[in-house]
Design a protein around this motif. Structure first.
Motif, PDB file in Angstrom:
ATOM      1  N   ALA A  88       0.816  -1.155  -0.060  1.00 36.05           N
ATOM      2  CA  ALA A  88       0.103  -0.086  -0.037  1.00 36.05           C
ATOM      3  C   ALA A  88       0.910   1.220   0.015  1.00 36.05           C
ATOM      4  O   ALA A  88       2.207   1.256   0.616  1.00 36.05           O
ATOM      5  CB  ALA A  88      -0.775   0.066   1.185  1.00 36.05           C
ATOM      6  N   VAL A  89       0.304   2.302  -0.834  1.00 35.01           N
ATOM      7  CA  VAL A  89       1.096   3.671  -0.666  1.00 35.01           C
ATOM      8  C   VAL A  89       0.278   4.996  -0.111  1.00 35.01           C
ATOM      9  O   VAL A  89      -0.885   4.865  -0.609  1.00 35.01           O
ATOM     10  CB  VAL A  89       1.510   3.985  -2.293  1.00 35.01           C
ATOM     11  N   HIS A  90       0.770   5.223   0.996  1.00 32.03           N
ATOM     12  CA  HIS A  90       0.160   6.471   1.541  1.00 32.03           C
ATOM     13  C   HIS A  90       0.748   7.727   0.988  1.00 32.03           C
ATOM     14  O   HIS A  90       1.848   8.029   1.379  1.00 32.03           O
ATOM     15  CB  HIS A  90       0.454   6.388   3.204  1.00 32.03           C
ATOM     16  N   ASP A  91       0.002   8.714   0.446  1.00 33.69           N
ATOM     17  CA  ASP A  91       0.734   9.982   0.065  1.00 33.69           C
ATOM     18  C   ASP A  91       0.611  11.113   0.830  1.00 33.69           C
ATOM     19  O   ASP A  91      -0.500  11.601   1.216  1.00 33.69           O
ATOM     20  CB  ASP A  91      -0.187  10.318  -1.420  1.00 33.69           C
ATOM     21  N   ALA A  92       1.733  11.462   1.477  1.00 34.72           N
ATOM     22  CA  ALA A  92       1.786  12.645   2.454  1.00 34.72           C
ATOM     23  C   ALA A  92       2.567  13.871   1.908  1.00 34.72           C
ATOM     24  O   ALA A  92       3.116  14.457   2.639  1.00 34.72           O
ATOM     25  CB  ALA A  92       2.619  11.990   3.962  1.00 34.72           C
ATOM     26  N   THR A  93       2.665  13.595   0.429  1.00 35.06           N
ATOM     27  CA  THR A  93       3.216  14.634  -0.226  1.00 35.06           C
ATOM     28  C   THR A  93       2.557  15.956  -0.274  1.00 35.06           C
ATOM     29  O   THR A  93       1.481  15.937  -0.142  1.00 35.06           O
ATOM     30  CB  THR A  93       3.861  14.277  -1.808  1.00 35.06           C
ATOM     31  N   THR A  94       2.917  16.959  -0.501  1.00 37.88           N
ATOM     32  CA  THR A  94       2.254  18.532  -0.521  1.00 37.88           C
ATOM     33  C   THR A  94       3.020  19.021  -1.995  1.00 37.88           C
ATOM     34  O   THR A  94       3.956  18.865  -2.546  1.00 37.88           O
ATOM     35  CB  THR A  94       2.803  19.407   0.526  1.00 37.88           C
ATOM     36  N   LEU A  95       2.044  19.948  -2.286  1.00 46.42           N
ATOM     37  CA  LEU A  95       2.270  20.875  -3.539  1.00 46.42           C
ATOM     38  C   LEU A  95       2.960  21.915  -2.968  1.00 46.42           C
ATOM     39  O   LEU A  95       2.695  22.748  -1.984  1.00 46.42           O
ATOM     40  CB  LEU A  95       1.106  21.462  -4.508  1.00 46.42           C
ATOM     41  N   LEU A  96       4.386  22.288  -3.547  1.00 46.23           N
ATOM     42  CA  LEU A  96       4.976  23.785  -3.332  1.00 46.23           C
ATOM     43  C   LEU A  96       4.131  24.780  -3.656  1.00 46.23           C
ATOM     44  O   LEU A  96       3.093  24.580  -4.604  1.00 46.23           O
ATOM     45  CB  LEU A  96       6.146  23.948  -4.111  1.00 46.23           C
ATOM     46  N   PRO A  97       4.098  26.058  -2.769  1.00 38.86           N
ATOM     47  CA  PRO A  97       3.157  26.925  -3.080  1.00 38.86           C
ATOM     48  C   PRO A  97       3.488  27.722  -4.366  1.00 38.86           C
ATOM     49  O   PRO A  97       4.810  27.831  -4.918  1.00 38.86           O
ATOM     50  CB  PRO A  97       3.384  27.919  -1.989  1.00 38.86           C
ATOM     51  N   GLU A  98       2.497  28.333  -5.218  1.00 43.05           N
ATOM     52  CA  GLU A  98       2.911  28.904  -6.505  1.00 43.05           C
ATOM     53  C   GLU A  98       2.978  30.370  -6.057  1.00 43.05           C
ATOM     54  O   GLU A  98       2.243  30.907  -5.483  1.00 43.05           O
ATOM     55  CB  GLU A  98       1.632  28.698  -7.379  1.00 43.05           C
ATOM     56  N   ARG A  99       4.021  31.057  -7.050  1.00 40.24           N
ATOM     57  CA  ARG A  99       4.238  32.390  -6.609  1.00 40.24           C
ATOM     58  C   ARG A  99       4.222  33.036  -8.258  1.00 40.24           C
ATOM     59  O   ARG A  99       4.597  32.626  -9.113  1.00 40.24           O
ATOM     60  CB  ARG A  99       5.836  32.506  -6.391  1.00 40.24           C
ATOM     61  N   ARG A 100       3.446  34.108  -8.217  1.00 43.11           N
ATOM     62  CA  ARG A 100       3.299  34.889  -9.406  1.00 43.11           C
ATOM     63  C   ARG A 100       3.612  36.491  -8.872  1.00 43.11           C
ATOM     64  O   ARG A 100       2.672  36.842  -8.073  1.00 43.11           O
ATOM     65  CB  ARG A 100       1.973  34.646  -9.820  1.00 43.11           C
ATOM     66  N   PRO A 101       4.369  36.992  -9.140  1.00 45.80           N
ATOM     67  CA  PRO A 101       5.413  36.461 -10.372  1.00 45.80           C
ATOM     68  C   PRO A 101       6.301  35.708  -9.619  1.00 45.80           C
ATOM     69  O   PRO A 101       6.697  36.002  -8.401  1.00 45.80           O
ATOM     70  CB  PRO A 101       5.876  38.158 -10.805  1.00 45.80           C
TER      71      PRO A 101
END
Length: 715
Positions: A88-101
């Motif tokens: 089994a795979v438990h996903d504890a990853t997160t997305l880096l925040p997006e910066r504009r600009p």
């Protein structure tokens, strides 16, 4: 015996096998996890997603790390889920925040480079750090580089490496990347370097990069600045001049414009000036300005001119402001920061009339004037705006003045006609509101005046209503209030009358504030509500001084009583009309249901008496009418009316008072048509409290009339 022995042997064998299995699982778990971890690292490296790591507990994997995209997270999950041995795979990853600009900057000072901004990955960060170190410069600020999403497409590290290469041509400077746009600033050590750098950055740039700003200055005085500052009879000149001849010409021009003024010349020779003839025209222009005000500074920088200081009079200020609009050829006045004379008091006003908007008084700056003009035109589109506001100093801080002006315009928009006058940071509002909603909004706004500003709206009146209408309708759904009231105090008094005279009925209040109420409005409305309280369903309407009460009285005599009381209570300026019929008797019920109906009424209202007396309060007549109406529905029942008091006073007096009040209520019911032989009375004084007598609320509960309904012999 043999069978039992074999069973014991079999059981011991099973236990031994389970122990061996458990030991094998425990001792094998560590190597399994290590093997799965190595395999996962290899899989993530092959897929190019080394940002993620896998941690195993047995054959269960937990994914951790910060991803640049949701697709990468899905890719990593799928790669690991397909790996042999993973359960089994438990996903504890997160997305880096997006910066504009998506910004990145590097500042070079001597042999140190300081970094700041965003990078898309650890890989890009490593390349950037390596590029800085390879240039032979020291590195600071690496810890200020933050991983984030939003980097421009392509090789971000390549973009930075190109930018750092250009920065290294300068002894000091800054490069900035904002998305795919490149900016560079600093000073070139020589003309050759400047030319090569300009050619590079203004030509085709790699990786789809665009040039946002090229602010590298050549090795000349740039900007070419000349400045003259006057303090009374002393003039200090600093900056650059293009030649000694030009310096001499400047001295002559200053002497002509300011005779008798001592000049201190601290200028230096430098290249980079505009045409000398044009530049001298700008210097002579500055001399004419300096001659008008003893506290002034004029600066010529390249082709721009700034004027700063203070004007001693409005005439001087207006002359300087006029000169601002006529600079010499090739120059423009980019900054005019001359303080106007002080206005004391600092007043201004905005007035709304039938013809439009009129402005007057002082503003602290041209920017303030523009912002106020924009606010007025936005709030009053298409309306004529007249009047002038003069620049002056001495007002409140710019932010306070601006907040006060915006607040004033917003409130003026809520007035049909009116005026807002300001002295310093104090606003005074006068006028008539557009409508009830606008008046209420303005009144509410007075509780949220901007910080530093004070305001009063005592001179603002609600909208004038004609004809002046007020109405209350009573039906099976409760009470509906509509029309207008003259002020909040009257509104609260009307609501209090509804609370007092009616039986906790639902109130739907649709009324609004409005000016123009006739004299005596509140007493007339309260008298009308007292009458409405005695009808089953009906409506009270007031139109100017005409009062009309319609509905169904609960008994025949009540209709005439209501009419007589209403005419007696109304002032002479009001005319009353009553249109009352009599409600049909209700269906007959037994004693038990009758008791329930009585208890419901007494749960929603209280029979009141004059203090210390058995005289029934007139505001209880509506409740008594309803009690009589209910008792007529159970003619076979007998009713005991018992009186109770609180513990205040002498016990014997309380006993007599409770008996007298019970008799008074029974007498009212008898007059209302309830046969006297059905009514018995008793008084209990303070002997049967239902609440503690140590509070007014408790004593009020103990002062009560109790009805007990029992089945009798019938009529």
């Amino acid at each position: 015996m043999g069978a039992r022995w074999r069973a014991w042997v079999l059981a011991l064998g099973v236990l031994a096998w389970a122990g061996v299995a458990a030991f094998t699982l425990v001792t094998a778990r560590g190597p399994i996890e290590e093997d799965l971890t190595r395999n996962a690292e290899a899989v993530l490296a092959r897929t190019g997603e080394s940002w993620a790591t896998a941690r195993f507990e047995g054959r269960d994997a937990t994914l951790e790390g910060e991803s640049l995209a949701e697709e990468a997270r899905a890719k990593v999950r799928a790669s690991l889920a397909n790996m042999f041995g993973v359960r089994a795979v438990h996903d504890a990853t997160t997305l880096l925040p997006e910066r504009r600009p998506f910004t990145f900057s590097a500042v070079k000072d001597a042999r140190m480079i300081s970094l700041d901004g965003y990078v898309p990955s650890h890989y890009a960060l490593a390349r950037i750090v390596a590029a800085v170190k390879a240039s032979g410069n020291g590195l600071t600020g690496q810890d200020r580089l933050v991983r984030a999403r939003g980097a421009p497409a392509g090789d971000f590290a390549g973009l930075v490496e190109f930018a750092l290469t250009q920065l290294n041509r300068l002894p000091s400077g800054r490069i900035t990347l904002s998305d795919g746009a490149f900016a560079i600033e600093g000073r070139a050590p020589d003309l050759a370097t400047y030319g090569a750098l300009a050619e590079t950055v203004r030509g085709p740039l790699p990786y789809g990069m665009t040039l946002a700003r090229f602010a590298v200055r050549p090795p000349v005085a740039s900007p070419f600045v000349w400045s003259a500052s006057r303090e009374g009879d002393t003039l200090r000149v600093s900056g650059f001049v293009p030649s000694d001849a030009a310096r001499a010409e400047v001295a002559r021009a200053v002497a002509e414009a300011l005779p008798g003024v001592t000049v201190r010349d601290d200028t230096h020779l430098a290249d980079g000036a505009p045409s000398t003839d044009l530049w001298l025209k700008a210097v002579r222009y500055a001399g004419r300005l300096l001659a008008q005000a003893p506290q002034l500074q004029v600066t010529v920088a390249d082709s721009t001119i700034t004027v700063e200081g203070s004007a001693p009079t409005f005439a001087v200020f207006e002359a300087l402001a006029a000169a601002r609009k006529a600079p010499p050829e090739g120059f423009q006045v980019t900054r005019f920061a001359v303080d106007p004379p002080r206005a004391a008091p600092f007043t201004w006003q905005i007035e709304r009339t039938a013809d439009g908007i009129r402005l007057g008084g002082y503003v602290p700056s041209e920017e303030a004037r523009r912002l106020l003009s924009d606010a007025v035109r936005s709030a009053f589109p298409g309306v004529s705006v007249q009047g002038e506001m003069r620049l002056a100093s001495g007002g409140p801080p710019a932010d306070v003045w601006g907040a006060g002006a915006n607040f004033a315009v917003a409130q003026l928009a809520r007035l049909r006609i009116g005026r807002i006058a300001a002295s310093g940071a104090t606003l005074t509002l006068r006028g008539e509101a557009l409508d009830s909603s606008a008046y209420q909004a303005l009144t509410k706004a007075m509780g949220a005046v901007p910080a530093g500003v004070s305001a009063t709206a005592e001179g603002v009146e609600p909208p004038r209503i004609s004809p002046y209408v007020f109405a209350v309708r009573r039906d099976g759904e409760g009470l509906t209030v509509s029309g207008f009231f003259p002020d909040e105090k009257t509104h609260l008094a009307l609501l209090a009358a509804l609370e007092r005279d009616f039986l906790k009925e639902k109130v739907n209040d649709l009324s609004a504030i409005g000016g123009g109420a006739p004299v005596g409005f509140l007493p007339a409305a309260v008298a009308g509500l007292s009458g409405l309280a005695r009808v089953a369903n009906g409506e009270l309407t007031i139109t100017d001084t005409q009062l009309r009460l319609s509905g169904s009285a609960l008994r025949g005599r009540a209709a005439s009583e209501i009419e007589n009381e209403l005419k007696r209570d109304l002032k002479s300026s009001f005319v009353a009309e009553t249109v009352l019929d009599v409600t049909a008797p209700g269906a007959l019920v037994g004693a038990q249901e009758c008791q329930g109906l009585i208890s419901d009424l007494m749960g929603r209202g209280t029979i009141l008496f004059d203090t210390g007396s058995a005289r029934i309060d007139r505001h209880s007549l509506g409740l008594l009418d309803r009690l009589a109406f209910v008792l007529q529905r159970c003619p076979s029942a007998v009713v005991d009316v018992s009186g109770h008091t609180d513990s205040v006073g002498e016990a014997a007096a309380n006993q007599r008072l409770s008996e007298a009040r019970a008799v008074a209520v029974a007498g009212f019911l008898a007059d209302a048509g309830i046969a006297r032989e059905r009514l018995t009375t008793s008084g209990h004084g303070a002997s049967q409290p239902v609440a503690l007598n140590d509070t007014e609320a408790g004593r009020a509960q103990n002062r009560r009339i109790v009805f007990v309904v029992k089945e009798g012999r019938g009529p």
